[in-house]
Motif scaffolding. Structure first.
Motif, PDB file in Angstrom:
ATOM      1  N   ALA A  55     -38.237  47.055 -17.595  1.00 53.88           N
ATOM      2  CA  ALA A  55     -36.927  47.633 -17.888  1.00 53.88           C
ATOM      3  C   ALA A  55     -36.754  48.952 -17.138  1.00 53.88           C
ATOM      4  CB  ALA A  55     -36.778  47.859 -19.387  1.00 53.88           C
ATOM      5  N   PHE A  56     -35.587  49.135 -16.505  1.00 51.07           N
ATOM      6  CA  PHE A  56     -35.234  50.374 -15.824  1.00 51.07           C
ATOM      7  C   PHE A  56     -33.873  50.822 -16.350  1.00 51.07           C
ATOM      8  CE2 PHE A  56     -38.355  48.633 -12.918  1.00 51.07           C
ATOM      9  CZ  PHE A  56     -39.024  49.747 -12.426  1.00 51.07           C
ATOM     10  N   ALA A  57     -33.886  51.705 -17.352  1.00 49.37           N
ATOM     11  CA  ALA A  57     -32.637  52.171 -17.963  1.00 49.37           C
ATOM     12  C   ALA A  57     -31.826  52.988 -16.965  1.00 49.37           C
ATOM     13  CB  ALA A  57     -32.944  53.009 -19.197  1.00 49.37           C
ATOM     14  N   GLY A  58     -30.508  52.742 -16.941  1.00 50.08           N
ATOM     15  CA  GLY A  58     -29.618  53.501 -16.079  1.00 50.08           C
ATOM     16  C   GLY A  58     -29.691  53.140 -14.609  1.00 50.08           C
ATOM     17  N   VAL A  59     -30.277  51.978 -14.300  1.00 52.79           N
ATOM     18  CA  VAL A  59     -30.477  51.566 -12.911  1.00 52.79           C
ATOM     19  C   VAL A  59     -29.737  50.260 -12.632  1.00 52.79           C
ATOM     20  CG1 VAL A  59     -32.211  50.731 -11.267  1.00 52.79           C
ATOM     21  CG2 VAL A  59     -32.699  52.735 -12.681  1.00 52.79           C
ATOM     22  N   ASP A  60     -29.040  50.196 -11.517  1.00 52.01           N
ATOM     23  CA  ASP A  60     -28.469  48.948 -11.022  1.00 52.01           C
ATOM     24  C   ASP A  60     -29.454  48.340 -10.035  1.00 52.01           C
ATOM     25  OD1 ASP A  60     -26.088  49.006 -12.471  1.00 52.01           O
ATOM     26  OD2 ASP A  60     -25.113  50.276 -10.979  1.00 52.01           O
ATOM     27  N   ARG A  61     -29.677  47.013 -10.158  1.00 56.57           N
ATOM     28  CA  ARG A  61     -30.671  46.336  -9.333  1.00 56.57           C
ATOM     29  C   ARG A  61     -30.042  45.221  -8.514  1.00 56.57           C
ATOM     30  NH1 ARG A  61     -36.383  45.096 -12.182  1.00 56.57           N
ATOM     31  NH2 ARG A  61     -36.700  44.494  -9.998  1.00 56.57           N
ATOM     32  N   TRP A  62     -30.572  45.027  -7.293  1.00 60.32           N
ATOM     33  CA  TRP A  62     -30.248  43.877  -6.449  1.00 60.32           C
ATOM     34  C   TRP A  62     -31.555  43.174  -6.145  1.00 60.32           C
ATOM     35  CZ3 TRP A  62     -27.526  48.206  -6.714  1.00 60.32           C
ATOM     36  CH2 TRP A  62     -26.136  48.121  -6.673  1.00 60.32           C
ATOM     37  N   PHE A  63     -31.522  41.833  -6.157  1.00 57.53           N
ATOM     38  CA  PHE A  63     -32.738  41.033  -6.022  1.00 57.53           C
ATOM     39  C   PHE A  63     -32.453  39.854  -5.107  1.00 57.53           C
ATOM     40  CE2 PHE A  63     -35.094  37.271  -7.382  1.00 57.53           C
ATOM     41  CZ  PHE A  63     -36.405  37.724  -7.471  1.00 57.53           C
ATOM     42  N   ALA A  64     -33.332  39.626  -4.127  1.00 55.27           N
ATOM     43  CA  ALA A  64     -33.177  38.498  -3.207  1.00 55.27           C
ATOM     44  C   ALA A  64     -34.548  37.910  -2.904  1.00 55.27           C
ATOM     45  CB  ALA A  64     -32.502  38.937  -1.912  1.00 55.27           C
ATOM     46  N   VAL A  65     -34.617  36.588  -2.784  1.00 49.92           N
ATOM     47  CA  VAL A  65     -35.866  35.889  -2.464  1.00 49.92           C
ATOM     48  C   VAL A  65     -36.050  35.852  -0.953  1.00 49.92           C
ATOM     49  CG1 VAL A  65     -37.089  33.685  -2.589  1.00 49.92           C
ATOM     50  CG2 VAL A  65     -35.802  34.512  -4.577  1.00 49.92           C
ATOM     51  N   LEU A  66     -37.208  36.308  -0.491  1.00 45.56           N
ATOM     52  CA  LEU A  66     -37.539  36.274   0.932  1.00 45.56           C
ATOM     53  C   LEU A  66     -38.304  35.013   1.321  1.00 45.56           C
ATOM     54  CD1 LEU A  66     -38.707  39.974   1.435  1.00 45.56           C
ATOM     55  CD2 LEU A  66     -36.436  39.012   1.864  1.00 45.56           C
ATOM     56  N   SER A  67     -39.205  34.571   0.456  1.00 45.07           N
ATOM     57  CA  SER A  67     -39.984  33.371   0.733  1.00 45.07           C
ATOM     58  C   SER A  67     -40.449  32.766  -0.579  1.00 45.07           C
ATOM     59  CB  SER A  67     -41.190  33.690   1.633  1.00 45.07           C
ATOM     60  OG  SER A  67     -42.071  34.588   0.984  1.00 45.07           O
ATOM     61  N   GLY A  68     -40.813  31.483  -0.533  1.00 44.86           N
ATOM     62  CA  GLY A  68     -41.170  30.750  -1.734  1.00 44.86           C
ATOM     63  C   GLY A  68     -39.993  29.931  -2.235  1.00 44.86           C
ATOM     64  N   ALA A  69     -40.232  29.135  -3.267  1.00 44.63           N
ATOM     65  CA  ALA A  69     -39.204  28.217  -3.775  1.00 44.63           C
ATOM     66  C   ALA A  69     -38.125  28.910  -4.579  1.00 44.63           C
ATOM     67  CB  ALA A  69     -39.864  27.128  -4.620  1.00 44.63           C
ATOM     68  N   GLY A  70     -38.396  30.126  -5.058  1.00 39.07           N
ATOM     69  CA  GLY A  70     -37.382  30.846  -5.815  1.00 39.07           C
ATOM     70  C   GLY A  70     -37.754  31.019  -7.274  1.00 39.07           C
ATOM     71  N   VAL A  71     -36.801  31.568  -8.054  1.00 36.29           N
ATOM     72  CA  VAL A  71     -37.061  31.889  -9.456  1.00 36.29           C
ATOM     73  C   VAL A  71     -35.875  31.496 -10.320  1.00 36.29           C
ATOM     74  CG1 VAL A  71     -38.536  33.846  -8.823  1.00 36.29           C
ATOM     75  CG2 VAL A  71     -36.111  34.238  -9.289  1.00 36.29           C
ATOM     76  N   LEU A  72     -36.150  31.356 -11.621  1.00 35.67           N
ATOM     77  CA  LEU A  72     -35.124  31.250 -12.646  1.00 35.67           C
ATOM     78  C   LEU A  72     -35.119  32.578 -13.381  1.00 35.67           C
ATOM     79  CD1 LEU A  72     -36.028  27.693 -14.011  1.00 35.67           C
ATOM     80  CD2 LEU A  72     -34.305  28.273 -12.285  1.00 35.67           C
ATOM     81  N   LEU A  73     -33.974  33.256 -13.383  1.00 35.23           N
ATOM     82  CA  LEU A  73     -33.928  34.641 -13.828  1.00 35.23           C
ATOM     83  C   LEU A  73     -32.906  34.826 -14.941  1.00 35.23           C
ATOM     84  CD1 LEU A  73     -35.393  37.245 -12.876  1.00 35.23           C
ATOM     85  CD2 LEU A  73     -33.370  37.765 -11.510  1.00 35.23           C
ATOM     86  N   GLY A  74     -33.346  35.435 -16.052  1.00 31.71           N
ATOM     87  CA  GLY A  74     -32.437  35.882 -17.095  1.00 31.71           C
ATOM     88  C   GLY A  74     -31.996  34.810 -18.062  1.00 31.71           C
ATOM     89  N   ASN A  75     -31.066  35.210 -18.959  1.00 34.03           N
ATOM     90  CA  ASN A  75     -30.482  34.320 -19.969  1.00 34.03           C
ATOM     91  C   ASN A  75     -29.018  34.751 -20.189  1.00 34.03           C
ATOM     92  OD1 ASN A  75     -30.083  32.466 -21.999  1.00 34.03           O
ATOM     93  ND2 ASN A  75     -31.093  33.704 -23.577  1.00 34.03           N
TER      94      ASN A  75
END
Length: 205
Positions: free
Chosen positions: A52-72
């Motif tokens: 957790a990073f309070a007060g932070v906006d995040r951007w996330f991108a996959v560079l390699s691999g099959a990828g992820v399932l993120l969040g709910n």
């Protein structure tokens, strides 16, 4: 200001506290103890929640691999997708689709800065040069991260060569000079980021 080049291999890996992977910090500005902008490459090795990073906006991108399932609700993020944006305090669960991934992360303190991360879809592109706020900035940070490598050219005739898995960035106090980026290999992942840091209370989108 001239461009600074940071190589992935020169950044020391830092193990996650939960043992789920490692992170390499390519940019922490203005310093590692009290950063406002942080760009890093993470290697996710097993399922688990993000920190957790309070007060932070995040951007996330996959560079390699099959990828992820993120969040709910779940977002599927694969290599060919653009970056997704979410609040750092949400600390989403992350599940690997099929093995480990390598990922690009941009974090910005939202009370002091605005910004974005975007994928570059063309092998040769003009980078954004406009100032994205009417407030007086403390700093304007921008840069390019390239998986396959490439070349930056500015109107001042400066030429900066990016090796594979490296980033070029600069910090100024005004609108940046226009520059272009040309990828060595068209089908590799390349990203541009842009952040405007303002004095507290002066931030404006």
């Amino acid at each position: 200001m001239s461009w600074q080049v940071v190589r992935f291999d020169d950044a020391a890996p830092q193990a996650w506290r939960n043992g789920g992977g490692v992170t390499r910090e390519l940019l922490v500005w203005p310093n590692a103890e009290d950063w406002l902008v942080r760009l890093s490459v993470a290697e996710i090795e097993r399922d688990g929640p993000f920190s957790a990073f309070a007060g932070v906006d995040r951007w996330f991108a996959v560079l390699s691999g099959a990828g992820v399932l993120l969040g709910n609700p779940v977002q599927t993020v694969r290599r060919d997708d653009g970056p997704i944006n979410f609040a750092g305090e949400s600390a989403p669960d992350c599940h690997l689709i099929n093995g480990a991934t390598r990922d690009l992360n941009l974090m910005i303190r939202r009370d002091r800065a605005t910004g974005w991360l975007r994928v570059l879809h063309s092998a040769e592109v003009v980078l954004t040069g406009r100032l994205e706020t009417s407030a007086s900035p403390t700093a304007v940070l921008r840069g390019v991260f390239s998986v396959g490598g490439g070349e930056l050219r500015s109107l001042a005739s400066e030429v900066v060569v990016l090796p594979p898995m490296s980033m070029a960035w600069q910090a100024t106090t005004s609108a940046a000079v226009q520059a272009s980026f040309r990828a060595v290999t068209p089908d590799t992942r390349n990203f541009e980021f842009h952040c405007v840091v303002s004095n507290s209370g002066e931030q404006e989108a």
